[in-house]
Design a protein around this motif. Structure first.
Motif: not given
Lengths: 312, 168
Positions: A180-184, A213-215
């Protein structure tokens, strides 16, 4: 025969103690992220030592003394698909975890408000070693493959075995983490028994793989959106590992650990978020790093120990 | 005596087995988008709970449609869904296992498990929800939702990422 029975009983008691040390205290909800938790059986009441600051102690150890960090640069950190898959990122994040970075900073010392029955977190963290891994587990990593990367680095002797440390598996932007990296999630931390020792490790991927998602911003303080995005997630994982290394020490009634309670909250910034705004200056660089939950004065998110609490 | 010894050894073996079970589930740092859409959905379901039409109107698009597996050819309009939801007291709700994919800067697909307790029902009902959201300026609006009840016997995976609603 009585001797045999005695030995059997000793073994049983020993295993019970071991089991008690390695199993999380049963409770309704245990941490998984920002204010989220995993439901577990609740037949054992957790010992709650300190209350009133919005986060509770559940009996497990914290990391005391200087926590060491080890980096495993996984994939291609020389010239990967994004500009941030580069030595620049390696240098920036190494400086953040160097002796003049997070280490002993007023920001990282927020963690000194956490402790266990034998002492408090020191607020010190230093990078003690790095290694590389050129896709030994492929470009699609499961959680267990991340653990295999850590295990390989230790058993091969590329990194020392250290129970007072966090091992970061840092993946270049062409690597997927399939749970789930980037979605969860943007990162995670956990523990495992590796070579007979309790090893704490964390996954953090290059946030340029999924910047929305992550920045928090793509125009970032150091002109390296991947490194700047990862910096906040790595600080998050480090402070949670310091205060909840075996996932049985500090978290709130909803399962949120200290950094979870302040995820994506930065407080006032110099400049605006989106245009390279920052809220910390460490190791000669400006950074936008999420706040952390201070376990005193009623509890709250702040940028420095003893600072003003902010809600966003 | 041998039986006792055997029992002790069996008990020990069973404990050892428990000890050697795999590593704990990693503690995740949720994405920025999960944080945003978790908050938006809490706001949405709280508006249903409080019959707050203004907030509901702000979060649900004019052309919204709700589809369910029981009536795939008969979607509920925004008005029908609002009437249905506001007519059934929502005692409590919880959102878990959220995943969000930003398809573009202004389009996102969101999925999660919704657990809700309605009226005087003793138990709660779980549903798997998939939504499409669009953004105009800084405001996100839900344009489409697919809701599929999860049978009580079904196992949708470990109950992770449960965030208390404060209304439980």
């Amino acid at each position: 025969m009585r001797k045999l029975l005695f030995v059997g009983l000793i073994v049983l008691v020993g295993l019970s103690l071991l089991e008690a040390q390695t199993t999380r205290n049963a409770r309704h909800v245990v941490p998984t992220g920002k204010g989220w938790g995993m439901e577990v059986p609740h037949d054992i009441a957790p010992p709650i030592v300190i209350t009133g600051n919005g986060i509770n102690y559940h009996g497990g150890p914290v990391i005391k003394g200087t926590m060491k960090a080890y980096f495993i640069w996984y994939g291609n950190w020389t010239n990967g698909p994004h500009a941030s898959d580069s030595q620049t990122t390696v240098n920036l994040l190494s400086s953040l975890f160097g002796s003049s970075g997070l280490n002993g900073s007023n920001y990282y010392r927020i963690n000194t408000t956490y402790g266990d029955n034998s002492g408090n977190v020191s607020g010190n963290i230093v990078l003690a070693g790095s290694t590389t891994d050129s896709y030994s587990q492929g470009t699609g990593l499961s959680d267990s493959r991340v653990q295999a990367v850590v295990s390989s680095a230790i058993t091969s002797g590329r990194l020392p075995k250290d129970t007072n440390a966090i091992y970061f598996v840092l993946t270049s932007s062409d690597v997927r983490e399939t749970s789930g990296f980037c979605t969860r999630y943007c990162g995670w931390h956990t523990r495992a028994t590796i070579s007979g020792s309790d090893i704490k490790f964390s996954f953090v991927g290059n946030s340029d793989r999924c910047s929305s998602a992550c920045e928090a911003q793509t125009v970032s303080p150091n002109g390296d959106s991947g490194a700047d995005g990862m910096a906040s997630v790595m600080a998050h994982e480090a402070e949670e590992t310091d205060t909840d290394p075996d996932l049985n020490a500090w978290y709130d009634s909803g399962g949120a650990e200290n950094a979870d309670k302040c995820a994506w909250k930065f407080g006032p910034t110099t400049g605006t978020i989106g245009s390279g705004g920052y809220n910390q200056t460490l190791a000669g660089h400006n950074w936008l790093i999420q706040m952390n939950w201070e376990n005193s004065r009623g509890g709250g998110c702040d940028k420095v120990l003893g600072g003003t609490f902010y809600t966003r | 005596m041998r039986k006792i010894l055997l029992l002790v050894i069996l008990a020990g073996a069973s404990l050892q087995s428990a000890v050697s079970q795999g590593s704990p589930t990693p503690i995740q740092t949720t994405t920025r988008l999960v944080a945003i859409f978790a908050d938006l959905n809490y706001e949405l379901f709280q508006s249903i709970q409080k019959h707050d039409a203004a907030t509901f109107d702000r979060l649900v698009g004019q052309d919204f449609e709700l589809r369910t597996p029981s009536e795939p050819d008969n979607p509920k309009s925004r008005e029908d869904w609002q009437q249905l939801e506001f007519g059934r007291p929502l005692q409590s709700f919880g959102i878990s296992q959220m995943a969000v994919r930003g398809l573009r800067d202004d389009v996102a697909s969101v999925s999660f498990v919704l657990e809700e307790k309605r009226g005087t029902a003793i138990g709660s009902q779980k549903s798997f929800v998939v939504q499409a959201w669009t953004r105009e300026g800084e405001s996100w609006t839900c344009q489409e939702a697919y809701v599929s009840p999860i049978a009580p016997s079904a196992k949708p995976g470990p109950m992770r990422d449960r965030r208390p609603s404060g209304k439980d």
